[in-house]
Design an enzyme around this catalytic site. Structure first.
Site, PDB file in Angstrom:
ATOM      1  N   LYS A  41       0.823  -1.234  -0.101  1.00 14.93           N
ATOM      2  CA  LYS A  41      -0.047   0.280   0.025  1.00 14.93           C
ATOM      3  C   LYS A  41       0.489   1.131  -0.132  1.00 14.93           C
ATOM      4  CE  LYS A  41      -1.028  -0.834   5.034  1.00 14.93           C
ATOM      5  NZ  LYS A  41      -1.950  -1.057   6.002  1.00 14.93           N
ATOM      6  N   ARG A  92      -8.482  -5.984  15.609  1.00 16.52           N
ATOM      7  CA  ARG A  92      -9.294  -5.179  16.136  1.00 16.52           C
ATOM      8  C   ARG A  92     -10.712  -5.239  15.739  1.00 16.52           C
ATOM      9  NH1 ARG A  92      -6.045  -0.617  12.938  1.00 16.52           N
ATOM     10  NH2 ARG A  92      -5.783  -2.462  11.826  1.00 16.52           N
ATOM     11  N   SER A 130      -3.519   3.824  12.000  1.00 14.17           N
ATOM     12  CA  SER A 130      -2.484   4.757  11.481  1.00 14.17           C
ATOM     13  C   SER A 130      -3.285   5.565  10.353  1.00 14.17           C
ATOM     14  CB  SER A 130      -1.357   4.004  10.678  1.00 14.17           C
ATOM     15  OG  SER A 130      -0.588   3.166  11.458  1.00 14.17           O
TER      16      SER A 130
HETATM   17  P1  ADP Z   1      -0.550  -4.351   7.929  1.00 16.05           P
HETATM   18  O1  ADP Z   1      -0.567  -3.677   6.692  1.00 16.05           O
HETATM   19  O2  ADP Z   1       0.229  -5.552   8.095  1.00 16.05           O
HETATM   20  O3  ADP Z   1      -1.857  -4.501   8.533  1.00 16.05           O
HETATM   21  P2  ADP Z   1      -0.418  -2.158  10.004  1.00 16.05           P
HETATM   22  O4  ADP Z   1       0.814  -1.572  10.494  1.00 16.05           O
HETATM   23  O5  ADP Z   1      -1.654  -1.477   9.493  1.00 16.05           O
HETATM   24  O6  ADP Z   1       0.066  -3.124   8.954  1.00 16.05           O
HETATM   25  O7  ADP Z   1      -0.822  -3.314  11.394  1.00 16.05           O
HETATM   26  C1  ADP Z   1       0.218  -4.010  11.765  1.00 16.05           C
HETATM   27  C2  ADP Z   1      -0.530  -5.003  12.855  1.00 16.05           C
HETATM   28  O8  ADP Z   1      -0.899  -4.117  13.907  1.00 16.05           O
HETATM   29  C3  ADP Z   1      -1.760  -5.572  12.265  1.00 16.05           C
HETATM   30  O9  ADP Z   1      -1.779  -6.966  12.685  1.00 16.05           O
HETATM   31  C4  ADP Z   1      -2.950  -4.795  12.728  1.00 16.05           C
HETATM   32  O10 ADP Z   1      -4.190  -5.684  12.892  1.00 16.05           O
HETATM   33  C5  ADP Z   1      -2.463  -4.432  14.072  1.00 16.05           C
HETATM   34  N1  ADP Z   1      -2.957  -3.189  14.754  1.00 16.05           N
HETATM   35  C6  ADP Z   1      -2.975  -2.114  13.891  1.00 16.05           C
HETATM   36  N2  ADP Z   1      -3.486  -1.212  14.938  1.00 16.05           N
HETATM   37  C7  ADP Z   1      -3.781  -1.758  15.836  1.00 16.05           C
HETATM   38  C8  ADP Z   1      -4.599  -1.491  17.278  1.00 16.05           C
HETATM   39  N3  ADP Z   1      -4.994  -0.204  17.241  1.00 16.05           N
HETATM   40  N4  ADP Z   1      -4.361  -2.121  18.108  1.00 16.05           N
HETATM   41  C9  ADP Z   1      -4.072  -3.529  17.959  1.00 16.05           C
HETATM   42  N5  ADP Z   1      -3.433  -3.807  16.940  1.00 16.05           N
HETATM   43  C10 ADP Z   1      -3.501  -3.185  15.883  1.00 16.05           C
END
Ligand code: ADP
Length: 163
Positions: A41, A92, A130
């Site tokens: 992404k 989540r 994020s």
């Molecule tokens: P990806 O593209 O691999 O989903 P992210 O940085 O968005 O990368 O998320 C990495 C991991 O952290 C994923 O397993 C996601 O579900 C988890 N994650 C993201 N935000 C939260 C949150 N607020 N609480 C718990 N886990 C989260």
């Protein structure tokens, strides 16, 4: 030694991510946080910036068993390379589940020995992502205790050009 690999984009790392990493650090002898180098992404921060922010945030905790690295290629291959038997992800509400389930099935097919452990997001971080925080900061909204301070500063600077 029990080693877990926690992969993600971390664009940027939030308190929700940090919560998962520190909780995993209580379950495993070592946790390696893996920042994707070539994500599918569009991301706001470069790989080096995301890595540096995760490093700074982890260094600000009392956890001594969390490493931070960047990686490319298949997550299961990298997990194997560093000796991790388990991949950790955060869940989540319902929306994360389908994606994680699909990914877990594919990973299991490719690497049957690698297990997945999903930790439920803590209540206060269920709605934290994020991408949502980037939107709020871009529109000048407050984010209170959802981002580590160093990340909030970096995000405001990146999005508004101001400290
Ligand atoms: P990806 O593209 O691999 O989903 P992210 O940085 O968005 O990368 O998320 C990495 C991991 O952290 C994923 O397993 C996601 O579900 C988890 N994650 C993201 N935000 C939260 C949150 N607020 N609480 C718990 N886990 C989260």
């Amino acid at each position: 030694m029990t080693v877990a690999f926690y992969p993600g984009a971390f664009d940027p790392i939030t308190n929700g991510h940090l919560d998962i990493a520190t909780r995993a650090a209580r379950l495993f002898e070592k946790v390696c946080v893996g920042v994707y180098d070539t994500p599918a992404k569009d991301l706001l921060f470069s790989t080096e910036e995301r890595l540096e922010l995760v490093r700074q945030v982890v260094a600000g905790t009392s956890n001594k068993n969390i490493d931070v690295v960047t990686y490319t290629g298949l997550t299961v291959d990298f997990a194997k390379k560093i000796g991790a038997q388990t991949i950790v992800r955060g869940l989540r509400v319902a929306t994360d589940f389908e994606r994680e389930f699909d990914m877990a099935m594919m990973n299991k097919k490719i690497a049957p020995d690698c297990e997945l452990v999903c930790l439920m997001a803590s209540q206060q971080y269920q709605f934290v992502s994020s991408s949502r925080l980037k939107e709020v900061v871009a529109l000048g909204g407050p984010i209170n205790d959802l981002l580590p301070e160093v990340v909030e500063i970096a995000l405001r600077k990146k999005l508004t050009g101001k400290d």
